[in-house]
Motif scaffolding. Structure first.
Motif, PDB file in Angstrom:
ATOM      1  N   ASN A   1      33.391 -31.165  12.757  1.00 57.30           N
ATOM      2  CA  ASN A   1      34.222 -30.599  11.674  1.00 57.30           C
ATOM      3  C   ASN A   1      34.254 -29.207  11.667  1.00 57.30           C
ATOM      4  O   ASN A   1      33.502 -28.909  10.761  1.00 57.30           O
ATOM      5  CB  ASN A   1      34.301 -31.443  10.283  1.00 57.30           C
ATOM      6  CG  ASN A   1      34.520 -32.768  10.339  1.00 57.30           C
ATOM      7  OD1 ASN A   1      35.604 -32.965  10.862  1.00 57.30           O
ATOM      8  ND2 ASN A   1      33.816 -33.604   9.677  1.00 57.30           N
TER       9      ASN A   1
ATOM     10  N   ARG B   1      33.218 -36.863  15.041  1.00 52.51           N
ATOM     11  CA  ARG B   1      34.208 -35.795  15.058  1.00 52.51           C
ATOM     12  C   ARG B   1      33.120 -34.574  14.487  1.00 52.51           C
ATOM     13  O   ARG B   1      32.336 -34.596  13.755  1.00 52.51           O
ATOM     14  CB  ARG B   1      35.080 -35.846  13.839  1.00 52.51           C
ATOM     15  CG  ARG B   1      36.014 -34.933  13.693  1.00 52.51           C
ATOM     16  CD  ARG B   1      36.699 -34.910  12.408  1.00 52.51           C
ATOM     17  NE  ARG B   1      36.717 -36.094  11.615  1.00 52.51           N
ATOM     18  CZ  ARG B   1      37.643 -36.917  11.180  1.00 52.51           C
ATOM     19  NH1 ARG B   1      38.740 -36.964  11.631  1.00 52.51           N
ATOM     20  NH2 ARG B   1      37.178 -37.902  10.251  1.00 52.51           N
TER      21      ARG B   1
ATOM     22  N   TYR C   1      27.909 -33.314  12.576  1.00 49.63           N
ATOM     23  CA  TYR C   1      29.357 -33.830  13.232  1.00 49.63           C
ATOM     24  C   TYR C   1      29.014 -35.240  12.337  1.00 49.63           C
ATOM     25  O   TYR C   1      27.796 -35.699  12.010  1.00 49.63           O
ATOM     26  CB  TYR C   1      29.348 -34.227  14.590  1.00 49.63           C
ATOM     27  CG  TYR C   1      28.167 -34.967  15.370  1.00 49.63           C
ATOM     28  CD1 TYR C   1      28.469 -36.399  15.832  1.00 49.63           C
ATOM     29  CD2 TYR C   1      27.118 -34.425  15.610  1.00 49.63           C
ATOM     30  CE1 TYR C   1      27.546 -37.194  16.409  1.00 49.63           C
ATOM     31  CE2 TYR C   1      26.054 -35.361  16.058  1.00 49.63           C
ATOM     32  CZ  TYR C   1      26.499 -36.517  16.673  1.00 49.63           C
ATOM     33  OH  TYR C   1      25.450 -37.484  17.246  1.00 49.63           O
TER      34      TYR C   1
END
Length: 91
Positions: free
Chosen positions: A49, A47, A39
Motif C-alpha cells: 500500500n 498488497r 505490506y
C-alpha cells in the motif's frame, strides 16, 4: 509488533524485484526506515500500500494504473527469496 517489511527494486531486465526483510535485519539499522515498505497479507493476495511506489513504477515503465487492477507474470526464486515481476508480461 513490527509489520512485515519489503525491499523493492528494479533489475537490468526491467523486472521489479520484491524481497522480504527479516525482523532482525529491519531492527538492525542497516536499512533506512523509509526504504522498507509494509505490506498486507491475506489468504488470496498480498498488497503493497504505497501510492509513492506505484507512481515510481508508472514512471519507470511508462504505465498509467487506473481503478482496474493490473496483473503481471511473476516468478518466485526460493533460493534468493525474491519475487520477480515481469513488467513486460501483463496477464
Amino acid at each position: 509488533m513490527l509489520p512485515i517489511l519489503l525491499k523493492v527494486g528494479m533489475d537490468e531486465n526491467k523486472r521489479i524485484l520484491i524481497a522480504p526483510v527479516s525482523k532482525e535485519k529491519a531492527e538492525s539499522g542497516i536499512y533506512d526506515e523509509y526504504a522498507l515498505l509494509p505490506y498486507e497479507v491475506r489468504k488470496s493476495f498480498s498488497r503493497i500500500n504505497s501510492a509513492s511506489l506505484m507512481r515510481q513504477i508508472e514512471q519507470a515503465f511508462g504505465l498509467a494504473f487506473g481503478k482496474t487492477p493490473a496483473k503481471f507474470k511473476t516468478t518466485w526464486d526460493p533460493k534468493e527469496n525474491i519475487l520477480y515481476v515481469d513488467m513486460g508480461k501483463e496477464i
